[in-house]
Write a protein that holds these residues in place. Structure first.
Motif, PDB file in Angstrom:
ATOM      1  N   GLY A 102       0.829  -1.201   0.000  1.00 17.70           N
ATOM      2  CA  GLY A 102       0.000   0.000   0.000  1.00 17.70           C
ATOM      3  C   GLY A 102       0.864   1.251   0.000  1.00 17.70           C
ATOM      4  N   VAL A 103       0.300   2.350  -0.473  1.00 19.46           N
ATOM      5  CA  VAL A 103       1.089   3.576  -0.611  1.00 19.46           C
ATOM      6  C   VAL A 103       1.555   4.119   0.742  1.00 19.46           C
ATOM      7  CG1 VAL A 103       0.013   4.223  -2.789  1.00 19.46           C
ATOM      8  CG2 VAL A 103      -0.994   5.035  -0.637  1.00 19.46           C
ATOM      9  N   GLU A 104       0.823   3.822   1.816  1.00 24.24           N
ATOM     10  CA  GLU A 104       1.173   4.374   3.122  1.00 24.24           C
ATOM     11  C   GLU A 104       2.336   3.635   3.784  1.00 24.24           C
ATOM     12  OE1 GLU A 104      -2.247   4.900   5.615  1.00 24.24           O
ATOM     13  OE2 GLU A 104      -3.423   5.743   3.975  1.00 24.24           O
ATOM     14  N   ARG A 105       2.822   2.567   3.128  1.00 22.84           N
ATOM     15  CA  ARG A 105       3.993   1.861   3.663  1.00 22.84           C
ATOM     16  C   ARG A 105       5.115   1.745   2.626  1.00 22.84           C
ATOM     17  NH1 ARG A 105       3.360  -3.563   6.256  1.00 22.84           N
ATOM     18  NH2 ARG A 105       1.546  -4.004   4.966  1.00 22.84           N
ATOM     19  N   CYS A 106       5.012   2.506   1.532  1.00 22.56           N
ATOM     20  CA  CYS A 106       6.051   2.523   0.505  1.00 22.56           C
ATOM     21  C   CYS A 106       6.605   3.929   0.355  1.00 22.56           C
ATOM     22  CB  CYS A 106       5.496   2.068  -0.849  1.00 22.56           C
ATOM     23  SG  CYS A 106       5.106   0.303  -0.959  1.00 22.56           S
ATOM     24  N   LEU A 107       7.911   4.024   0.102  1.00 20.31           N
ATOM     25  CA  LEU A 107       8.539   5.337  -0.029  1.00 20.31           C
ATOM     26  C   LEU A 107       9.635   5.287  -1.081  1.00 20.31           C
ATOM     27  CD1 LEU A 107      10.605   5.788   3.303  1.00 20.31           C
ATOM     28  CD2 LEU A 107       9.263   3.766   2.819  1.00 20.31           C
ATOM     29  N   PHE A 108       9.637   6.290  -1.954  1.00 26.23           N
ATOM     30  CA  PHE A 108      10.622   6.335  -3.029  1.00 26.23           C
ATOM     31  C   PHE A 108      11.981   6.802  -2.502  1.00 26.23           C
ATOM     32  CE2 PHE A 108       6.946   6.815  -6.106  1.00 26.23           C
ATOM     33  CZ  PHE A 108       7.181   5.628  -6.774  1.00 26.23           C
ATOM     34  N   GLU A 109      13.035   6.253  -3.094  1.00 26.43           N
ATOM     35  CA  GLU A 109      14.415   6.565  -2.708  1.00 26.43           C
ATOM     36  C   GLU A 109      15.263   6.745  -3.957  1.00 26.43           C
ATOM     37  OE1 GLU A 109      16.896   3.346  -1.598  1.00 26.43           O
ATOM     38  OE2 GLU A 109      15.487   1.814  -2.290  1.00 26.43           O
ATOM     39  N   SER A 110      16.343   7.536  -3.829  1.00 24.46           N
ATOM     40  CA  SER A 110      17.267   7.670  -4.968  1.00 24.46           C
ATOM     41  C   SER A 110      18.421   6.672  -4.890  1.00 24.46           C
ATOM     42  CB  SER A 110      17.840   9.084  -5.030  1.00 24.46           C
ATOM     43  OG  SER A 110      18.806   9.307  -4.006  1.00 24.46           O
ATOM     44  N   ASN A 111      18.849   6.343  -3.680  1.00 30.03           N
ATOM     45  CA  ASN A 111      20.059   5.538  -3.470  1.00 30.03           C
ATOM     46  C   ASN A 111      21.263   6.158  -4.179  1.00 30.03           C
ATOM     47  OD1 ASN A 111      21.457   3.347  -2.304  1.00 30.03           O
ATOM     48  ND2 ASN A 111      21.351   2.178  -4.192  1.00 30.03           N
ATOM     49  N   PHE A 112      21.313   7.480  -4.203  1.00 33.00           N
ATOM     50  CA  PHE A 112      22.476   8.160  -4.780  1.00 33.00           C
ATOM     51  C   PHE A 112      23.547   8.344  -3.718  1.00 33.00           C
ATOM     52  CE2 PHE A 112      22.114  10.412  -9.034  1.00 33.00           C
ATOM     53  CZ  PHE A 112      21.356   9.416  -9.591  1.00 33.00           C
ATOM     54  N   PRO A 113      24.820   8.317  -4.077  1.00 36.55           N
ATOM     55  CA  PRO A 113      25.346   8.218  -5.442  1.00 36.55           C
ATOM     56  C   PRO A 113      25.534   6.795  -5.947  1.00 36.55           C
ATOM     57  CG  PRO A 113      27.161   8.498  -3.947  1.00 36.55           C
ATOM     58  CD  PRO A 113      25.914   8.533  -3.095  1.00 36.55           C
ATOM     59  N   VAL A 114      25.112   5.788  -5.178  1.00 35.26           N
ATOM     60  CA  VAL A 114      25.334   4.396  -5.588  1.00 35.26           C
ATOM     61  C   VAL A 114      24.753   4.136  -6.971  1.00 35.26           C
ATOM     62  CG1 VAL A 114      24.817   1.996  -5.048  1.00 35.26           C
ATOM     63  CG2 VAL A 114      25.440   3.571  -3.203  1.00 35.26           C
ATOM     64  N   ASP A 115      23.510   4.568  -7.194  1.00 38.84           N
ATOM     65  CA  ASP A 115      22.841   4.277  -8.463  1.00 38.84           C
ATOM     66  C   ASP A 115      23.230   5.245  -9.584  1.00 38.84           C
ATOM     67  OD1 ASP A 115      21.620   2.366  -6.910  1.00 38.84           O
ATOM     68  OD2 ASP A 115      19.596   2.783  -7.616  1.00 38.84           O
ATOM     69  N   LYS A 116      24.021   6.264  -9.253  1.00 36.05           N
ATOM     70  CA  LYS A 116      24.362   7.294 -10.241  1.00 36.05           C
ATOM     71  C   LYS A 116      25.229   6.755 -11.365  1.00 36.05           C
ATOM     72  CE  LYS A 116      25.983  12.078 -10.562  1.00 36.05           C
ATOM     73  NZ  LYS A 116      26.519  13.261  -9.845  1.00 36.05           N
ATOM     74  N   GLY A 117      25.853   5.617 -11.172  1.00 33.90           N
ATOM     75  CA  GLY A 117      26.625   5.014 -12.251  1.00 33.90           C
ATOM     76  C   GLY A 117      25.767   4.464 -13.375  1.00 33.90           C
ATOM     77  N   MET A 118      24.446   4.402 -13.143  1.00 29.41           N
ATOM     78  CA  MET A 118      23.523   3.820 -14.130  1.00 29.41           C
ATOM     79  C   MET A 118      22.593   4.835 -14.795  1.00 29.41           C
ATOM     80  SD  MET A 118      23.788   0.353 -14.176  1.00 29.41           S
ATOM     81  CE  MET A 118      24.539  -0.947 -13.184  1.00 29.41           C
ATOM     82  N   PHE A 119      22.268   5.946 -14.119  1.00 28.75           N
ATOM     83  CA  PHE A 119      21.306   6.927 -14.650  1.00 28.75           C
ATOM     84  C   PHE A 119      21.373   8.212 -13.831  1.00 28.75           C
ATOM     85  CE2 PHE A 119      19.157   3.429 -12.345  1.00 28.75           C
ATOM     86  CZ  PHE A 119      18.923   4.065 -11.130  1.00 28.75           C
ATOM     87  N   GLY A 120      20.796   9.268 -14.394  1.00 28.71           N
ATOM     88  CA  GLY A 120      20.802  10.562 -13.745  1.00 28.71           C
ATOM     89  C   GLY A 120      19.700  10.727 -12.712  1.00 28.71           C
TER      90      GLY A 120
END
Length: 343
Positions: free
Chosen positions: A286-304
């Motif tokens: 459900g939306v009330e238990r999910c949260l978006f994350e960037s995981n930067f800079p770890v994921d920055k090697g793959m996309f902006g």
């Protein structure tokens, strides 16, 4: 210290630039790091440069990464240095000099829970230094027997989540109403479930979608992994104390391998690849238990950074405004007790 992640290549990333979708929607980046390592510098100014992509970032959650350790102190207390550093960034941001955004408004530190009850003075000093900004603790826990599946420069021992000493440390967290962040692969979700059931009053945040693997022995096995991952995730979602971070699919262990392409992916491609995972996760929790994350800079090697948030926005484009607000800021605010308005 060798990094297991794709290297960041600014010139390569610069090939793809997108205008921000839904630019007025408030975003709390629920998972990022700051560090200064040989050949890997990602400090406040670097993070701010990524944020200047048209999306409305209002706050961030700093997650431990063994950065800025107090090396002159006894080992159990070295992690206090990281909390002090993140709190300093937060204090600077809270002055308003950066505008609306409040960096490191919540801090997840790295006190070693394998100390058991002996972690208590470390936690107390962290709370003393950071006050209410210290909202949780994370340890290195993602483990797999295959040496190709490494996502931390210093991998943990096997079975750490179920060690008696670790669970004594969890009791200390629970007493202080601190959150437990867990980074575990999909092959470890059974262990995460045991922890969640053993500590029903402890808020647990599972990072990076619960780690569906796509590299090493799981390369070319995406359907089989998805089936096992989704079944375990549904079980985990039955524990009301568990939250799930949506992101982290830019690590090599996920197997998407964008870094070997001639140019980085755009948000439409990312949304197409990630949609099954994100929608299944949201359906479970459900939306009330999910949260978006960037995981930067770890994921920055793959996309902006801007492309990442556009991809998330594409996946949930048909959701209501209220549902989007939960996913992009509301759940992070509630989970990490981030106050509304200016600090």
């Amino acid at each position: 210290m060798h990094s297991p992640h794709a290297p960041v290549r600014p010139e390569w990333l610069a090939q793809v630039s997108e205008a921000a979708l839904d630019p007025e929607r408030a975003i709390i980046d629920a998972h990022h790091h700051l560090w200064d390592r040989p050949g890997q510098r990602y400090m406040m100014e670097d993070y701010l440069a990524d944020m200047a992509c048209g999306h409305r970032l209002v706050a961030s959650v700093y997650i431990q990464c063994r950065s800025m350790l107090a090396v002159d102190r006894p080992e159990p207390f070295q992690a206090v240095g990281e909390v002090e550093y993140a709190n300093g960034v937060a204090a600077y941001s809270a002055s308003g000099v950066l505008g609306e955004v409040r960096l490191c408004q919540a801090i997840v530190g790295g006190a070693n829970l394998l100390l058991g009850d002996a972690v208590a003075p470390v936690l107390d000093e962290m709370l003393q230094r950071a006050g209410p900004r210290l909202r949780g603790i994370r340890n290195t826990t993602a483990w797999h027997a295959d040496p190709r599946l490494v996502s931390n420069p210093k991998p943990p021992p096997a079975g750490i989540l179920l060690e008696p000493a670790f669970q004594q440390g969890l009791a200390q967290l629970q007493q202080r109403e601190l959150v437990l962040d867990i980074w575990a692969y999909h092959t470890q979700l059974g262990e995460v479930l045991e922890v969640a059931r053993s500590f029903p009053e402890l808020v647990i945040v599972v990072d990076h979608l619960g780690g569906p693997l796509g590299a090493g022995p799981y390369a070319g096995q995406r359907e089989q992994v998805f089936a096992r991952w989704s079944a375990d995730l549904r079980q985990l979602a039955q524990c009301a104390n568990v939250r799930l971070k949506l992101g982290g699919l830019g690590m090599k262990v996920s197997g998407f391998d964008h870094h070997i392409a001639s140019q980085p992916p755009g948000s439409a491609l990312l949304a197409a690849l990630w949609r099954p995972y994100l929608l299944l996760a949201i359906d479970c929790f459900g939306v009330e238990r999910c949260l978006f994350e960037s995981n930067f800079p770890v994921d920055k090697g793959m996309f902006g950074y801007g492309v990442l948030w556009n991809a998330f926005k594409r996946v949930v484009a048909d959701f209501t405004d209220a549902e989007k607000d939960w996913l992009f800021s509301g759940t992070a605010r509630a989970t990490y007790k981030i106050a509304e308005g200016r600090a």
